[in-house]
Design a protein around this motif. Structure first.
Motif, PDB file in Angstrom:
ATOM      1  N   VAL A 113       0.834  -1.208   0.000  1.00 46.16           N
ATOM      2  CA  VAL A 113       0.000   0.000   0.000  1.00 46.16           C
ATOM      3  C   VAL A 113       0.863   1.252   0.000  1.00 46.16           C
ATOM      4  O   VAL A 113       0.592   2.210  -0.733  1.00 46.16           O
ATOM      5  CB  VAL A 113      -0.941   0.012   1.225  1.00 46.16           C
ATOM      6  CG1 VAL A 113      -1.758   1.303   1.259  1.00 46.16           C
ATOM      7  CG2 VAL A 113      -1.867  -1.186   1.202  1.00 46.16           C
ATOM      8  N   ILE A 114       1.906   1.259   0.818  1.00 43.86           N
ATOM      9  CA  ILE A 114       2.793   2.420   0.893  1.00 43.86           C
ATOM     10  C   ILE A 114       3.365   2.755  -0.481  1.00 43.86           C
ATOM     11  O   ILE A 114       3.386   3.913  -0.909  1.00 43.86           O
ATOM     12  CB  ILE A 114       3.939   2.156   1.888  1.00 43.86           C
ATOM     13  CG1 ILE A 114       3.389   2.065   3.318  1.00 43.86           C
ATOM     14  CG2 ILE A 114       5.002   3.244   1.807  1.00 43.86           C
ATOM     15  CD1 ILE A 114       4.381   1.512   4.320  1.00 43.86           C
ATOM     16  N   ALA A 115       3.825   1.731  -1.204  1.00 46.90           N
ATOM     17  CA  ALA A 115       4.442   1.948  -2.513  1.00 46.90           C
ATOM     18  C   ALA A 115       3.458   2.545  -3.505  1.00 46.90           C
ATOM     19  O   ALA A 115       3.791   3.488  -4.239  1.00 46.90           O
ATOM     20  CB  ALA A 115       4.995   0.625  -3.040  1.00 46.90           C
ATOM     21  N   LYS A 116       2.226   2.027  -3.533  1.00 50.36           N
ATOM     22  CA  LYS A 116       1.238   2.528  -4.495  1.00 50.36           C
ATOM     23  C   LYS A 116       0.714   3.900  -4.096  1.00 50.36           C
ATOM     24  O   LYS A 116       0.482   4.761  -4.946  1.00 50.36           O
ATOM     25  CB  LYS A 116       0.081   1.537  -4.628  1.00 50.36           C
ATOM     26  CG  LYS A 116       0.426   0.302  -5.437  1.00 50.36           C
ATOM     27  CD  LYS A 116      -0.817  -0.335  -6.020  1.00 50.36           C
ATOM     28  CE  LYS A 116      -0.454  -1.413  -7.026  1.00 50.36           C
ATOM     29  NZ  LYS A 116      -1.630  -1.943  -7.735  1.00 50.36           N
ATOM     30  N   ALA A 117       0.495   4.108  -2.797  1.00 46.88           N
ATOM     31  CA  ALA A 117      -0.028   5.393  -2.337  1.00 46.88           C
ATOM     32  C   ALA A 117       0.984   6.517  -2.573  1.00 46.88           C
ATOM     33  O   ALA A 117       0.609   7.639  -2.931  1.00 46.88           O
ATOM     34  CB  ALA A 117      -0.384   5.304  -0.864  1.00 46.88           C
ATOM     35  N   ALA A 118       2.266   6.222  -2.398  1.00 42.93           N
ATOM     36  CA  ALA A 118       3.304   7.241  -2.553  1.00 42.93           C
ATOM     37  C   ALA A 118       3.366   7.773  -3.977  1.00 42.93           C
ATOM     38  O   ALA A 118       3.709   8.934  -4.201  1.00 42.93           O
ATOM     39  CB  ALA A 118       4.658   6.675  -2.146  1.00 42.93           C
ATOM     40  N   LYS A 119       3.017   6.941  -4.950  1.00 45.89           N
ATOM     41  CA  LYS A 119       3.072   7.360  -6.352  1.00 45.89           C
ATOM     42  C   LYS A 119       2.088   8.485  -6.660  1.00 45.89           C
ATOM     43  O   LYS A 119       2.271   9.227  -7.621  1.00 45.89           O
ATOM     44  CB  LYS A 119       2.793   6.166  -7.269  1.00 45.89           C
ATOM     45  CG  LYS A 119       3.897   5.113  -7.250  1.00 45.89           C
ATOM     46  CD  LYS A 119       3.551   3.948  -8.164  1.00 45.89           C
ATOM     47  CE  LYS A 119       4.645   2.892  -8.149  1.00 45.89           C
ATOM     48  NZ  LYS A 119       4.309   1.730  -9.026  1.00 45.89           N
ATOM     49  N   VAL A 120       1.036   8.593  -5.852  1.00 48.58           N
ATOM     50  CA  VAL A 120       0.038   9.657  -6.077  1.00 48.58           C
ATOM     51  C   VAL A 120       0.033  10.645  -4.909  1.00 48.58           C
ATOM     52  O   VAL A 120      -0.935  11.376  -4.702  1.00 48.58           O
ATOM     53  CB  VAL A 120      -1.369   9.061  -6.287  1.00 48.58           C
ATOM     54  CG1 VAL A 120      -1.423   8.287  -7.592  1.00 48.58           C
ATOM     55  CG2 VAL A 120      -1.776   8.168  -5.124  1.00 48.58           C
TER      56      VAL A 120
END
Length: 250
Positions: free
Chosen positions: A126-133
């Motif tokens: 989740v951290i990786a995907k959320a950080a992209k936006v």
């Protein structure tokens, strides 16, 4: 409604024919003791705590979870839900263990600052995907912990907890399978009697078993003033577990 609890009695082994019937009804895997993959799926972090389930179901979908819960109810067996195995309750002797790690879908809604995650998703994902936006979830210190167990157990972030509270407080909705084998979409408006014990009691219900997905709120991440140790530390956005949604604070 079937109440599934652990007690001193141990149901008999699951017959191979019964396991084969369950396996034919689901997309995922069904594993009996001694079969390849059984030991891997029952492994937990605490080596002094050994799980000894009668059967392990590794679902790929909510329908698989429903089938596993219905199977357990029909055989009058307790159910234990396992993702990463960081914290376990009971040894699951004679039980049906539902290992959720294959249910790992993640959907980030940058406009609404929410995340919907599957029952087996880890915080690192989740951290990786959320950080992209430009978003940040209310995760803990260990990225290998599962989102759902952490959040519905309360979830107090060491970095964002003081300013944003418990992760459970940011849950918007959940898709759950209750002990009667029914799938329910739960939120504060449609199913308050189910939603608040999940989101506010900070404990898993004995009679409502594996959840399918959760939607929770994420915090908007904006560059902060640099310090000697941290540059661009994100401001939190509110996120929640599988099927849990959260809204951005004003």
């Amino acid at each position: 409604m079937h109440v599934m609890t652990f007690n001193d009695s141990c149901p008999p082994p699951v017959l191979p024919a019964d396991a084969a019937s369950l396996a034919a009804a689901i997309e995922g895997s069904v594993l009996l003791p001694g079969e390849v993959g059984y030991d891997d799926e029952r492994a937990v972090w605490n080596l002094n705590h050994e799980l000894t389930p009668a059967v392990i179901v590794v679902p790929k979908s909510a329908a698989d979870v429903q089938a596993a819960v219905t199977f357990a109810a029909r055989q009058q067996r307790p159910v234990l839900v396992k993702n990463t195995g960081h914290q376990m309750v009971g040894k699951a002797q004679g039980a049906v263990v539902i290992a959720t790690h294959r249910m790992n879908d993640i959907t980030i809604d940058a406009a609404c600052c929410t995340a919907r995650v599957g029952a087996g998703v880890l915080w690192s994902e989740v951290i990786a995907k959320a950080a992209k936006v430009g978003l940040a979830p209310l995760n803990g210190t260990n990225p290998t912990v599962g989102v759902v167990g952490y959040t519905l157990g309360g979830g107090l972030s060491p970095t964002l907890g003081r300013s944003h509270g418990y992760a459970a407080d940011h849950v918007r909705s959940l898709d759950v399978v209750t002990a009667d084998g029914k799938r329910r979409h739960v939120d504060a408006e449609s199913e308050p009697d189910l939603f608040w014990p999940f989101a506010a009691a900070r404990a898993t219900l004995q009679w409502s078993r594996p959840w399918n997905s959760t939607c929770f709120r994420c915090l908007a991440s904006t560059p902060a003033a640099s310090t000697s140790r941290v540059s661009g530390w994100p401001r939190c956005c509110e996120l929640g577990p599988l099927g849990i949604q959260a809204r951005r604070r004003r």
